[in-house]
Design an enzyme around this catalytic site. Structure first.
Site, PDB file in Angstrom:
ATOM      1  CG  ASP A 219      14.132   1.048  10.192  1.00 47.85           C
ATOM      2  OD1 ASP A 219      13.072   1.322  10.776  1.00 47.85           O
ATOM      3  OD2 ASP A 219      14.993   1.901   9.920  1.00 47.85           O
ATOM      4  CG  ASP A 265      16.569   5.757  12.064  1.00 49.81           C
ATOM      5  OD1 ASP A 265      16.625   4.522  12.072  1.00 49.81           O
ATOM      6  OD2 ASP A 265      15.545   6.393  11.738  1.00 49.81           O
TER       7      ASP A 265
END
Length: 369
Positions: A219, A265
């Protein structure tokens, strides 16, 4: 499994300047607060209920509800697979027309979303049907070969109530396909997230740490190191993100200035939180200490993500803040309670559950014969 490729992005207009975070916000403070608060609330729903449903899923003997277990090997490879997929999408959007790519993706997620939403609604809808509702049972069974070599390809059991849920989900699917409305997008997104938390199981805490640690690096690299993830997030028209308009108060349901949070997420920390709930239950202490600790750690990490994003006016990799919080807080509690070794020894064995189920099925078939 949906790729983890979305981030909590800066709620700006869809321009190059917006992607770089160099223009001013156009939303009011109240609208911004409403959007952020709604995203947090929507993110918590699939994690909480998905974790609860994962406990029932782990005990289920219905082959259609059996969870998919992620091993340490799967966890180690996942960031590499996700990176290749993300970069491949980036190249596709650069080379080919976005219109045709998103048309294909819309059709794919239209079908997938209907099934996911139907599976999500089915348990809750049972409460709304009258007791005397004529609920007939059905089974969709595909096999290959015969006799002792016969092998099941698909074995899906459903009933009339499931068909009603499927019909309702189809209406939402048509609405999404035709209008791409943000509410329809969120209904599908919530269904995907809840199903992911419910059906994707980590086999132990070590695997969870490997998966979250790898995606932490993934990420951070793709958000801060390149513009790949934000570009794909802006171009990808599919319900793999939750969105909420910041100008809802000004423009109503037709508002279009969105803040968004990717399903990755939600699902990735969510399956770790669900694992800790099952670990809590295995301790047989009638407390859910690790589940609630990780759940509130997730809230803290997501709130920190929003704060940093709003302060620096730039898209943030949410896992940068969520991973340390969701792993660190439960480990700290386990260390204080002297249960750290027990936590890492805990391991789920779905093969044994599946084996027991198959064995019972064979014994039942023998009795019938």
């Amino acid at each position: 499994m949906a790729e983890v490729e979305e981030v909590l992005s800066h709620p700006l207009n869809n321009t190059d300047e917006a992607i770089k975070g160099t223009v001013k916000l156009v939303a009011t403070p109240v609208g911004t607060a409403l959007a952020y608060g709604s995203l947090v609330f929507m993110a918590l729903l699939p994690i909480f209920y998905g974790a609860l449903r994962s406990v029932r899923c782990a005990k289920s003997k219905n082959s259609s509800d059996m969870p998919e277990t992620i091993t340490s090997r799967d966890a180690a490879r996942f960031p590499l697979i996700a990176s290749c997929t993300l970069f491949g999408l980036y190249l596709f959007f650069k080379i080919f027309s976005q219109e045709y790519i998103n048309l294909l993706l819309s059709m794919y997620f239209f079908l997938l979303g209907i099934l996911a939403l139907s599976h999500t609604l089915s348990p809750a809808m049972n409460r709304f049907f009258p007791v005397n509702f004529p609920n007939k049972q059905y089974q969709l069974l595909f096999t290959q070969d015969t006799g002792e070599t016969k092998e099941e390809i698909v074995n899906y059991e459903f009933d009339t109530k499931d068909m009603v849920c499927l019909a309702f989900s189809s209406v939402v699917g048509v609405w999404y396909l035709l209008k791409k409305h943000w509410i329809a997008n969120n209904l599908f997104g919530l269904a995907f997230a809840l199903n992911g938390v419910e059906l994707l199981h980590l086999n132990n805490v070590s695997t969870g740490c490997i998966l979250l640690g790898g995606l932490f690096i993934y990420d951070v690299f793709w958000v801060f190191g390149t513009n790949v993830m934000v570009t794909v997030a802006k171009s990808f028209e599919a319900p793999i993100k939750l969105v909420f308009p910041q100008d809802l108060l000004e423009h109503g349901l037709e508002a279009n200035n969105f803040a968004m949070l990717g399903l990755g997420d939600i699902v990735i920390p969510g399956i770790f939180i669900a694992l800790l709930l099952r670990f809590d239950i295995s301790l047989k202490k009638n407390t859910h200490t690790y589940f609630y600790t990780s759940f509130f750690a997730y809230i803290f990490g997501l709130a920190l993500t929003i704060f940093v994003m709003h302060t620096f006016k730039h898209a943030q990799p949410a896992l940068l803040y969520l991973v340390p919080a969701c792993i660190g807080f439960p480990l700290l509690i386990a260390l204080v309670k002297g249960e750290i070794a027990e936590m890492f020894r805990y391991e789920e064995s779905p093969k044994e559950v599946s084996g027991d189920s198959n064995q019972e099925k064979k014994e039942s078939e023998k009795k019938e014969n």
